[in-house]
Design an enzyme around this catalytic site. Sequence first.
Site, PDB file in Angstrom:
ATOM      1  N   ARG A 259       2.910   4.759   6.428  1.00 52.32           N
ATOM      2  CA  ARG A 259       3.300   4.005   7.627  1.00 52.32           C
ATOM      3  C   ARG A 259       3.782   2.589   7.314  1.00 52.32           C
ATOM      4  NH1 ARG A 259      -2.416   4.920  10.344  1.00 52.32           N
ATOM      5  NH2 ARG A 259      -2.918   4.466   8.169  1.00 52.32           N
TER       6      ARG A 259
ATOM      7  N   HIS B 261      -2.058  -4.147   4.904  1.00 51.26           N
ATOM      8  CA  HIS B 261      -1.881  -3.764   6.315  1.00 51.26           C
ATOM      9  C   HIS B 261      -3.244  -3.562   6.956  1.00 51.26           C
ATOM     10  CE1 HIS B 261      -2.716   0.662   5.890  1.00 51.26           C
ATOM     11  NE2 HIS B 261      -2.449   0.379   4.629  1.00 51.26           N
TER      12      HIS B 261
ATOM     13  N   CYS C  41      -6.255  -0.336   6.844  1.00 55.71           N
ATOM     14  CA  CYS C  41      -5.998   0.346   5.567  1.00 55.71           C
ATOM     15  C   CYS C  41      -7.142   1.316   5.223  1.00 55.71           C
ATOM     16  CB  CYS C  41      -5.831  -0.689   4.453  1.00 55.71           C
ATOM     17  SG  CYS C  41      -5.461   0.050   2.843  1.00 55.71           S
TER      18      CYS C  41
ATOM     19  N   CYS D 259       0.844  -1.199   0.000  1.00 56.14           N
ATOM     20  CA  CYS D 259       0.000   0.000   0.000  1.00 56.14           C
ATOM     21  C   CYS D 259       0.883   1.254   0.000  1.00 56.14           C
ATOM     22  CB  CYS D 259      -0.907  -0.006   1.233  1.00 56.14           C
ATOM     23  SG  CYS D 259      -2.076   1.377   1.278  1.00 56.14           S
TER      24      CYS D 259
ATOM     25  N   ASP E  15       0.425   3.761   1.737  1.00 60.67           N
ATOM     26  CA  ASP E  15       0.390   4.323   3.093  1.00 60.67           C
ATOM     27  C   ASP E  15       1.803   4.590   3.623  1.00 60.67           C
ATOM     28  OD1 ASP E  15       0.155   4.493   6.033  1.00 60.67           O
ATOM     29  OD2 ASP E  15      -1.928   3.898   5.693  1.00 60.67           O
TER      30      ASP E  15
HETATM   31 CO    CO Z   1      -3.479   1.159   3.015  1.00 57.89          CO
END
Ligand code: CO
Length: 217
Positions: free
Chosen positions: A50, A102, A105, A46, A48
Site C-alpha cells: 500500500r 507508514h 505498519c 516499507c 507494504d
Molecule cells: Co510496513
Amino acid sequence: MSKDVKSLQELIENNRKWASDISEKDPDFFPTLAKQQAPDYLWIGCSDSRVPANEIVGLLPGELFVHRNVANMVVHTDMNLLSVLQYAVEVLKVRHIIVCGHYGCGGVAAAMKNQKLGLIDNWLLEIRDLYHDKQDMFKGLRSESEKVDTLCELNVVRQVNNLSHTSIVQDAWAKGQKLAVHGWIYGLKDGKVNNLNVTVNESNQLSDIFRLDIDSK
Ligand code: CO
C-alpha cells in the site's frame, strides 16, 4: 485459462498500455532513460504493497532510487541496504535520502506483540528494542493503534539516525557532498506523507560517539 494466469496476462497488458501511453507523450522517454539514470533521491521504505514509492511522490521512472524491506529498516550489517546506499551516494550522488515509514505498519505492530512469527522476529528485533527503550512514551496512550503509530514514527527517526551514522553518509559529508537524510511517514488512511522534521545534513548534528574521524583529503 486459470484465474492466476489470466490475472498475470492482465499485468502484461497493463504494462503495454503504460509503456505506449508514455511513449506517445514523449517518444524519447525510454531511449533517453535507457542510457543512464540520474535520480536525486534514495527512498527507503516499507515493502507494504500500500506504500508504492514512485506513485506517492509523483515521480517517474529514473527519478527515484528505491530500497524497500519490511518496516523500512536500516540495519548496519545488511549488505543489501549498504550496497544500495553506497551506490546511491557515491555513484549516483543522490542529494536526499528519504526514510519513509507508514502508520499502521504490520512489521512495527508485530514487534510489539509476543506472538512468534519466525525469521521476521529477528529482523524486527531492533524495533522491539526501541519499544523497550521508549516505554515511557507509551504510558499515556490507550489505543493499540496509537501505540503502533507512535512506534512507527520512532522507528523512522531511529532509521534516519542509523543512516547518518554509517561511514558511507559520513564519508560523503567529509568530502563536501550535499546530502540530507529525511524522515517521513505516510498515512494509509489519507494517502498523505508527513515530514517528521528530523533531517540530518551534516556530521555536526550527530552525537560525539557516532562521529567518525575522516581524513577528507
Ligand atoms: Co510496513
